[in-house]
Design a protein around this motif. Structure first.
Motif, PDB file in Angstrom:
ATOM      1  N   TYR A   5      -8.216  14.610 -15.477  1.00  0.00           N
ATOM      2  CA  TYR A   5      -7.904  16.001 -15.179  1.00  0.00           C
ATOM      3  C   TYR A   5      -6.763  16.140 -14.176  1.00  0.00           C
ATOM      4  O   TYR A   5      -5.998  17.105 -14.215  1.00  0.00           O
ATOM      5  N   TYR A   6      -6.651  15.202 -13.254  1.00  0.00           N
ATOM      6  CA  TYR A   6      -5.536  15.253 -12.308  1.00  0.00           C
ATOM      7  C   TYR A   6      -4.209  15.039 -13.053  1.00  0.00           C
ATOM      8  O   TYR A   6      -3.201  15.680 -12.746  1.00  0.00           O
ATOM      9  N   GLU A   7      -4.237  14.146 -14.027  1.00  0.00           N
ATOM     10  CA  GLU A   7      -3.044  13.892 -14.838  1.00  0.00           C
ATOM     11  C   GLU A   7      -2.686  15.130 -15.660  1.00  0.00           C
ATOM     12  O   GLU A   7      -1.511  15.463 -15.819  1.00  0.00           O
ATOM     13  N   VAL A   8      -3.710  15.836 -16.184  1.00  0.00           N
ATOM     14  CA  VAL A   8      -3.463  17.036 -16.979  1.00  0.00           C
ATOM     15  C   VAL A   8      -2.692  18.072 -16.165  1.00  0.00           C
ATOM     16  O   VAL A   8      -1.753  18.703 -16.659  1.00  0.00           O
ATOM     17  N   LEU A   9      -3.081  18.251 -14.892  1.00  0.00           N
ATOM     18  CA  LEU A   9      -2.427  19.241 -14.033  1.00  0.00           C
ATOM     19  C   LEU A   9      -1.212  18.684 -13.300  1.00  0.00           C
ATOM     20  O   LEU A   9      -0.486  19.449 -12.650  1.00  0.00           O
ATOM     21  N   GLY A  10      -1.003  17.369 -13.403  1.00  0.00           N
ATOM     22  CA  GLY A  10       0.158  16.769 -12.752  1.00  0.00           C
ATOM     23  C   GLY A  10       0.072  16.745 -11.243  1.00  0.00           C
ATOM     24  O   GLY A  10       1.086  16.913 -10.554  1.00  0.00           O
ATOM     25  N   VAL A  11      -1.138  16.546 -10.707  1.00  0.00           N
ATOM     26  CA  VAL A  11      -1.321  16.496  -9.257  1.00  0.00           C
ATOM     27  C   VAL A  11      -1.992  15.176  -8.876  1.00  0.00           C
ATOM     28  O   VAL A  11      -2.580  14.498  -9.721  1.00  0.00           O
ATOM     29  N   SER A  12      -1.911  14.841  -7.606  1.00  0.00           N
ATOM     30  CA  SER A  12      -2.555  13.621  -7.126  1.00  0.00           C
ATOM     31  C   SER A  12      -4.034  13.867  -6.897  1.00  0.00           C
ATOM     32  O   SER A  12      -4.486  15.012  -6.803  1.00  0.00           O
ATOM     33  N   GLU A  19      -2.677  23.424  -4.021  1.00  0.00           N
ATOM     34  CA  GLU A  19      -1.783  22.670  -4.907  1.00  0.00           C
ATOM     35  C   GLU A  19      -2.311  22.653  -6.337  1.00  0.00           C
ATOM     36  O   GLU A  19      -1.536  22.768  -7.301  1.00  0.00           O
ATOM     37  N   ILE A  20      -3.618  22.527  -6.478  1.00  0.00           N
ATOM     38  CA  ILE A  20      -4.225  22.539  -7.816  1.00  0.00           C
ATOM     39  C   ILE A  20      -4.046  23.902  -8.464  1.00  0.00           C
ATOM     40  O   ILE A  20      -3.679  24.003  -9.639  1.00  0.00           O
ATOM     41  N   GLN A  21      -4.255  24.965  -7.691  1.00  0.00           N
ATOM     42  CA  GLN A  21      -4.100  26.315  -8.235  1.00  0.00           C
ATOM     43  C   GLN A  21      -2.649  26.589  -8.636  1.00  0.00           C
ATOM     44  O   GLN A  21      -2.376  27.148  -9.710  1.00  0.00           O
ATOM     45  N   GLN A  22      -1.697  26.185  -7.793  1.00  0.00           N
ATOM     46  CA  GLN A  22      -0.292  26.409  -8.106  1.00  0.00           C
ATOM     47  C   GLN A  22       0.139  25.646  -9.351  1.00  0.00           C
ATOM     48  O   GLN A  22       0.867  26.172 -10.201  1.00  0.00           O
ATOM     49  N   ALA A  23      -0.325  24.400  -9.477  1.00  0.00           N
ATOM     50  CA  ALA A  23       0.020  23.598 -10.646  1.00  0.00           C
ATOM     51  C   ALA A  23      -0.549  24.223 -11.906  1.00  0.00           C
ATOM     52  O   ALA A  23       0.117  24.295 -12.948  1.00  0.00           O
ATOM     53  N   TYR A  24      -1.797  24.700 -11.817  1.00  0.00           N
ATOM     54  CA  TYR A  24      -2.427  25.319 -12.995  1.00  0.00           C
ATOM     55  C   TYR A  24      -1.666  26.574 -13.416  1.00  0.00           C
ATOM     56  O   TYR A  24      -1.380  26.769 -14.603  1.00  0.00           O
ATOM     57  N   ARG A  25      -1.352  27.440 -12.466  1.00  0.00           N
ATOM     58  CA  ARG A  25      -0.663  28.685 -12.809  1.00  0.00           C
ATOM     59  C   ARG A  25       0.689  28.422 -13.458  1.00  0.00           C
ATOM     60  O   ARG A  25       1.057  29.065 -14.447  1.00  0.00           O
ATOM     61  N   SER A  56     -11.136  23.062  -9.580  1.00  0.00           N
ATOM     62  CA  SER A  56     -11.106  24.198  -8.656  1.00  0.00           C
ATOM     63  C   SER A  56     -12.446  24.433  -7.980  1.00  0.00           C
ATOM     64  O   SER A  56     -12.522  25.171  -6.999  1.00  0.00           O
ATOM     65  N   ASP A  57     -13.505  23.833  -8.499  1.00  0.00           N
ATOM     66  CA  ASP A  57     -14.837  23.966  -7.905  1.00  0.00           C
ATOM     67  C   ASP A  57     -15.116  22.720  -7.067  1.00  0.00           C
ATOM     68  O   ASP A  57     -15.190  21.616  -7.598  1.00  0.00           O
ATOM     69  N   PRO A  58     -15.266  22.855  -5.745  1.00  0.00           N
ATOM     70  CA  PRO A  58     -15.423  21.675  -4.880  1.00  0.00           C
ATOM     71  C   PRO A  58     -16.589  20.775  -5.289  1.00  0.00           C
ATOM     72  O   PRO A  58     -16.470  19.552  -5.295  1.00  0.00           O
ATOM     73  N   GLY A  59     -17.736  21.377  -5.647  1.00  0.00           N
ATOM     74  CA  GLY A  59     -18.888  20.562  -6.022  1.00  0.00           C
ATOM     75  C   GLY A  59     -18.660  19.810  -7.317  1.00  0.00           C
ATOM     76  O   GLY A  59     -18.974  18.617  -7.429  1.00  0.00           O
TER      77      GLY A  59
END
Length: 326
Positions: A5-12, A19-25, A56-59
């Motif tokens: 999933y990190y690869e899908v969004l292109g984030v570490s 950062e996850i939200q910005q990449a997704y948008r 996006s969900d911490p748990g």
């Protein structure tokens, strides 16, 4: 095996929530089927939504980081139920381990919120079977007796901005290990991102005479090529010709509910925001949101001879200098 999933969004893997939200948008706008006509765009968009719903969900993200692709088999409170130091890992359940709902074809997702009711597991694994395998049977038999309320469950309900604006009856399918379940959902007009809709008694079944749990649908509003939501307020871009902006005009503007008219004051420049009071998202329990139209002055990409002549005449006549304007 699903893509990371990190690869899908292109984030570490250490990316922050922002950062996850910005990449997704950014990626969602690029691959939204209404914008991107590539045949693979829809699948890519679903993959992005799947990745974002987890990270996006911490748990959920914590379980994914620890158990990888098996994270959906792990209930949220596994540490409390199994006990700290029990030596549990993702492979400890074998083929009959924890089973949660998975993503359905229409993008719905449901996860166990509380308890282990029959629907929550979907594979006939009860307290006795589960805890007996870890504690020699005694703890399992004790926990399995009596009337145990069914598990509350949570699902994601993906809506377009227009669907959220209008509301109405919607059919939703959730797929789990024991098969598919179809729900008819009454979506109230003006639901906003993150709002929950409760379906009483539609969660996991209770044991004995105990009641079933509830199913909560958490609204997720899809990115839109024209509309941007901030709570109940809607933001749109309003393209204008130079003469409409300079002379003032009344022009149409798109809203999720149709077309509205907005009056543009003379002398308006790009960046000016015009407010249409009450034209935002509806609110059954209070004031409606507003619609904000941000002006963007556009020039013709190619000029006719007459248009060029008029612009040249204006350039020779006007003393206006935007670089020294006050």
């Amino acid at each position: 095996m699903a893509r990371d999933y990190y690869e899908v969004l292109g984030v570490s893997r250490g990316a922050s929530s922002d950062e996850i939200q910005q990449a997704y948008r950014k990626l969602a706008r690029k691959h939204h089927p209404d914008v991107n006509k590539d045949p693979e765009a829809e699948e890519r968009f679903k993959e992005l939504n799947d990745a974002y719903s987890v990270l996006s969900d911490p748990g959920t993200r914590a379980r994914y980081d620890r158990f990888g692709d098996d994270f959906r088999k792990i209930p949220e409170d596994w540490e409390e139920r199994v006990g700290a130091g029990a030596g549990f890992d993702g492979g400890g359940f074998g083929g009959g381990g924890f089973r949660g709902w998975t993503t359905s074809g229409d993008g719905g997702r449901v996860r166990v919120v509380r308890g282990f009711g029959e629907d929550a597991q979907g594979a006939g694994v009860d307290f006795e079977d589960l805890f007996g395998s870890f504690f020699g049977g005694g703890a399992g038999r004790a926990a399995g007796r009596g009337n145990v309320p069914g598990a509350d469950q949570e699902a994601e309900l993906s809506l377009t901005v227009e669907d959220a604006y209008r509301g109405g009856r919607r059919s939703m399918t959730l797929a789990g290990p024991s098969g598919q379940r179809i729900f008819e959902v009454d979506v109230p007009p003006g639901v906003i991102d993150g709002q929950r809709i409760r379906l009483a008694g539609q969660g996991g079944r209770g044991s004995g005479d105990a009641p079933a749990g509830d199913l909560y649908l958490r609204v997720r509003i899809q990115p839109h090529p024209r509309f941007r939501l901030e709570g109940r307020n809607i933001h749109v871009t309003l393209p204008l010709t130079p003469w409409e902006a300079a002379l003032g005009s009344t022009v149409p503007v798109s809203t999720p509910g149709g077309t509205a008219k907005v009056t543009v004051p003379a002398g308006s420049s790009s960046g000016r925001r015009l407010r249409l009071r009450g034209e935002g998202m509806p609110n059954p329990n209070g004031p409606e949101g507003h619609l904000y139209a941000e002006i963007r002055v556009m020039v013709p990409p190619r000029l006719t001879d007459r248009e060029r002549e008029l612009f040249e005449e204006l350039a020779a006549t006007s003393s206006f200098d935007p670089r020294n304007a006050r």
